[in-house]
Design an enzyme around this catalytic site. Structure first.
Site, short mmCIF file in Angstrom:
data_model
loop_
_atom_site.label_atom_id
_atom_site.label_comp_id
_atom_site.label_asym_id
_atom_site.label_seq_id
_atom_site.Cartn_x
_atom_site.Cartn_y
_atom_site.Cartn_z
N GLU A 1 0.85 -1.18 0.00
CA GLU A 1 0.00 0.00 0.00
C GLU A 1 0.89 1.23 0.00
O GLU A 1 1.82 1.35 0.82
CB GLU A 1 -0.90 0.02 1.24
N GLU B 1 -5.68 8.64 10.41
CA GLU B 1 -4.31 8.27 10.75
C GLU B 1 -3.93 8.79 12.13
O GLU B 1 -4.34 9.87 12.55
CB GLU B 1 -3.32 8.84 9.73
#
Length: 272
Positions: free
Chosen positions: A51, A62
């Protein structure tokens, strides 16, 4: 190949009775050339799928580690054109490893769906994870990606009920990404035993492989997840290795690839 490349990798892994080690790095962190070296090095270290994050100024899913990576990348001037150029370079060097872009809607919207999808296909990107793209508003993006033979890969969370799950997996291809913990990346730890039933249920509904991420901080944890899922995703641990290397003024790739190798070995041997 695009979606077919993802399908082929999971078919290979199934035949070998092992889960995928899925690694994540942020494009342009600490710089684009190091990112390219890391992409190649991660495959040699044992990554089955990669990824590649594209930086955005407000990465809401995040934790601090990947937020800081996005900041470093943006400070270096990384743009979407650079991310696609990086993906193209990797694809020229590696024709088999699935490459997934992961990021947020704002850069995609700025490019326009057909342009974004075509750029993915041209660069050899096999799938995309757009964290903040609600399924109710995804049809035009999916149409563009389908036309380019690029998979839209969905995040499924512990709070997704059955009705939501069915909506989320509709028109999903490649695999499903199960978020093992409620919250942001790199903070809490995954509990393989606690998510085993949920992973099996998502796999049954989606009819696709299920990889697990958002809480895998050690090789031992990666192996535990690999026993119950089709893949273990590790991002924050690798990205943190880059940050520590920068503080120590040492080569970023060395620490990252050493960590990746330990994770890959643990995942590869998890079912033996």
């Amino acid at each position: 190949m695009s979606v077919a490349r993802i399908d082929a990798r999971f078919a290979q892994l199934k035949a070998e009775n092992r889960a995928a080690f899925v690694s994540y790095i942020m494009a342009g962190d600490p710089d684009l050339e190091t990112s390219f070296d890391l992409l190649k090095g991660l495959v040699k270290a044992g990554a089955d799928i990669i990824e590649l994050g594209f930086p955005f100024s407000d990465p809401m899913a995040e934790g601090p580690i990947i937020q800081l990576a996005a900041e470093r990348s943006l400070k270096n001037g990384t743009r979407m054109a650079d991310v696609f150029a990086l993906a193209s370079r990797f694809r020229e060097a590696d024709a088999e490893t699935p490459l997934i872009l992961m990021g947020y809607m704002n850069p995609v919207e700025n490019m326009g769906y057909p342009t974004f999808a075509e750029a993915c296909a041209k660069a050899g990107v096999d799938g995309v994870i757009v964290v903040d793209c609600p399924p109710e508003e995804a049809e035009r993006l999916i149409d563009a990606l389908d036309a380019a033979d690029v998979a839209l890969i969905r995040l499924i969370t512990p709070t997704s009920d059955d009705n939501r799950l069915k909506t989320l997996v509709k028109r999903t291809k490649g695999f499903v990404y199960y978020v093992s913990v409620a919250g942001v990346t790199g903070v809490k730890e995954a509990d393989a035993e606690g998510i085993s039933e949920a992973v099996a249920h998502v796999r049954e509904v989606a009819k696709l492989p299920v990889v697990v991420g958002f809480g895998i901080k050690t090789p031992q944890r990666a192996a535990e997840v690999a026993r119950i899922a089709d893949g273990s995703v590790v991002g924050s641990l690798l990205v943190d290795a880059i940050a520590k290397s920068l503080l120590e003024n040492s080569p970023s790739s060395t620490k990252v690839l050493e960590t990746a190798s330990l994770l890959a070995q643990a995942v590869r041997n998890a079912r033996n």
